[in-house]
Motif scaffolding. Structure first.
Motif, PDB file in Angstrom:
ATOM      1  N   CYS A  55      10.597  -0.977   3.574  1.00  0.00           N
ATOM      2  CA  CYS A  55       9.806   0.190   3.158  1.00  0.00           C
ATOM      3  C   CYS A  55       8.784  -0.205   2.095  1.00  0.00           C
ATOM      4  O   CYS A  55       7.632   0.249   2.123  1.00  0.00           O
ATOM      5  CB  CYS A  55      10.724   1.291   2.629  1.00  0.00           C
ATOM      6  SG  CYS A  55      11.739   2.120   3.882  1.00  0.00           S
ATOM      7  N   GLY A  58       5.751  -1.836   3.597  1.00  0.00           N
ATOM      8  CA  GLY A  58       4.952  -1.048   4.518  1.00  0.00           C
ATOM      9  C   GLY A  58       5.299  -1.280   5.971  1.00  0.00           C
ATOM     10  O   GLY A  58       4.694  -0.677   6.863  1.00  0.00           O
ATOM     11  N   ARG A  61       8.530   3.012   7.463  1.00  0.00           N
ATOM     12  CA  ARG A  61       8.190   4.208   6.696  1.00  0.00           C
ATOM     13  C   ARG A  61       9.463   4.991   6.389  1.00  0.00           C
ATOM     14  O   ARG A  61      10.344   5.132   7.250  1.00  0.00           O
ATOM     15  CB  ARG A  61       7.205   5.084   7.462  1.00  0.00           C
ATOM     16  CG  ARG A  61       5.877   4.393   7.714  1.00  0.00           C
ATOM     17  CD  ARG A  61       4.850   5.328   8.315  1.00  0.00           C
ATOM     18  NE  ARG A  61       4.461   6.373   7.393  1.00  0.00           N
ATOM     19  CZ  ARG A  61       3.483   7.250   7.639  1.00  0.00           C
ATOM     20  NH1 ARG A  61       2.823   7.186   8.780  1.00  0.00           N
ATOM     21  NH2 ARG A  61       3.182   8.176   6.753  1.00  0.00           N
ATOM     22  N   THR A  66       8.202   9.487  -1.138  1.00  0.00           N
ATOM     23  CA  THR A  66       6.931   8.759  -1.148  1.00  0.00           C
ATOM     24  C   THR A  66       7.094   7.384  -1.776  1.00  0.00           C
ATOM     25  O   THR A  66       7.915   7.183  -2.673  1.00  0.00           O
ATOM     26  CB  THR A  66       5.859   9.530  -1.947  1.00  0.00           C
ATOM     27  OG1 THR A  66       6.303   9.708  -3.297  1.00  0.00           O
ATOM     28  CG2 THR A  66       5.572  10.878  -1.318  1.00  0.00           C
ATOM     29  N   PRO A  73      -0.859   5.768  -1.257  1.00  0.00           N
ATOM     30  CA  PRO A  73       0.388   5.882  -0.487  1.00  0.00           C
ATOM     31  C   PRO A  73       0.586   4.647   0.380  1.00  0.00           C
ATOM     32  O   PRO A  73      -0.355   4.166   1.030  1.00  0.00           O
ATOM     33  CB  PRO A  73       0.143   7.138   0.363  1.00  0.00           C
ATOM     34  CG  PRO A  73      -0.909   7.906  -0.362  1.00  0.00           C
ATOM     35  CD  PRO A  73      -1.796   6.871  -1.000  1.00  0.00           C
ATOM     36  N   THR A  75       1.765   3.298   3.486  1.00  0.00           N
ATOM     37  CA  THR A  75       2.131   3.718   4.839  1.00  0.00           C
ATOM     38  C   THR A  75       1.979   2.597   5.864  1.00  0.00           C
ATOM     39  O   THR A  75       2.265   2.798   7.039  1.00  0.00           O
ATOM     40  CB  THR A  75       1.264   4.914   5.281  1.00  0.00           C
ATOM     41  OG1 THR A  75      -0.120   4.532   5.220  1.00  0.00           O
ATOM     42  CG2 THR A  75       1.492   6.114   4.362  1.00  0.00           C
ATOM     43  N   ARG A  76       1.515   1.430   5.425  1.00  0.00           N
ATOM     44  CA  ARG A  76       1.313   0.296   6.332  1.00  0.00           C
ATOM     45  C   ARG A  76       1.308  -0.975   5.491  1.00  0.00           C
ATOM     46  O   ARG A  76       1.175  -0.916   4.263  1.00  0.00           O
ATOM     47  CB  ARG A  76      -0.023   0.430   7.060  1.00  0.00           C
ATOM     48  CG  ARG A  76      -1.209   0.538   6.118  1.00  0.00           C
ATOM     49  CD  ARG A  76      -2.529   0.714   6.847  1.00  0.00           C
ATOM     50  NE  ARG A  76      -3.635   0.917   5.926  1.00  0.00           N
ATOM     51  CZ  ARG A  76      -4.249  -0.054   5.256  1.00  0.00           C
ATOM     52  NH1 ARG A  76      -3.867  -1.322   5.447  1.00  0.00           N
ATOM     53  NH2 ARG A  76      -5.248   0.206   4.436  1.00  0.00           N
TER      54      ARG A  76
END
Length: 283
Positions: A55, A58, A61, A66, A73, A75-76
């Motif tokens: 996590c 990235g 997820r 968050t 953020p 996210t990848r």
């Protein structure tokens, strides 16, 4: 190398499956790692340490909550975050020479060939392997192959390095050498390092902080500052009574997991440049 940003985890939950088959691995987990810190994450088998690291990278997820890299953020996968995986044998390509293994990810980033070669050679030298670029991984010892994997992580010139059980597949002497190498690279490059390990002694030896995971589902049950100084030695540091105290504290929490109210999360107040909200470094 740029300084990078903080990694901030807020109330993260991670589940696999759905409905009656849902398995919640991580529940309400919060922590913060600031630029330049060396943080080790420990916990019992099945506690979700690798899931958390994925996590943070990235690659995976969270189900809710968050994760941020600075204000962004997460996210990848990001170029600022490099990962060294547990098994070097599965991450190095045996048909490529060592230099090409280190440089390979840079090709996808659009780095020109001459720069890729230069950066690969510099990173191999940084991990103590200046003369192996033309060899194949299978011609090297296990410890040397893991150094190559670390060199590849450094080649990104990423300010954050995540390591998943990085020394678990090598012999004891190579493990000590790689631990000291990682500490040396951290001091030299000023990078942030997060290591997931099942080895309590290793976590206490390496870390500025040790974050202990526990419970089912997993959350942070303790967050310790390791007050052993910045210069560490495999013999003298491990013989220090404070080392034994800290090791005992971590082992006790893993064997008898129960959240400690002052240390449940690893958040740090904005006014404090370093260290958790409340730190207990002695049992």
């Amino acid at each position: 190398m740029k300084r990078g940003s903080s990694l901030i985890v807020e109330d993260v939950r991670k589940s696999f499956g759905h409905g009656a088959d849902e398995h919640r691995v991580i529940d309400g987990l919060s922590l913060r790692v600031d630029p330049g810190e060396f943080v080790c994450i420990v916990g019992p088998s099945g506690a979700g340490k690798t899931t958390l690291l994925r996590c943070l990278s990235g690659l995976t997820r969270p189900t809710s909550g968050t994760i941020r890299y600075g204000d962004q953020p997460l996210t990848r996968p990001l170029a600022d975050i490099a990962v060294v995986f547990q098994d070097y044998r599965g991450s190095l390509m045996p048909w490529l020479r060592v230099r090409d293994n280190v440089a390979f990810p840079l090709e996808g980033m659009g780095v020109k060939r001459a720069e890729r070669r230069k950066r690969a050679d510099e990173c191999l030298a940084a991990v103590g392997l200046p003369d192996v670029g033309d060899k194949y991984p299978w011609q090297l010892s296990g410890g040397m192959q893991q150094r190559v994997a670390i060199a590849r992580g450094l080649a990104y010139e990423a300010p954050v390095l995540l390591m998943d059980e990085p020394f678990g597949s090598v012999d004891a002497q190579s493990r000590f050498d790689l631990e000291d190498l990682t500490l040396s690279l951290r001091r030299k490059l000023g990078i942030t390092v997060i290591v997931v390990t099942h080895d309590i002694d290793e976590a206490v030896y390496l870390g500025d902080r040790v974050i202990v995971l526990g419970g089912r589902p997993t959350t942070v049950i303790d967050n310790l500052t390791i007050d052993l100084g910045t210069e560490r030695d495999q013999i003298d540091t491990r013989a220090d009574p404070r080392f034994a105290d800290l090791r005992t504290r971590v082992l006790t929490q893993i064997r008898n997991p129960h959240p400690s109210p002052p240390h449940r999360t690893a958040k740090k107040p904005a006014s404090t440049p370093r260290g958790p909200e409340s730190v207990v470094s002695r049992p």
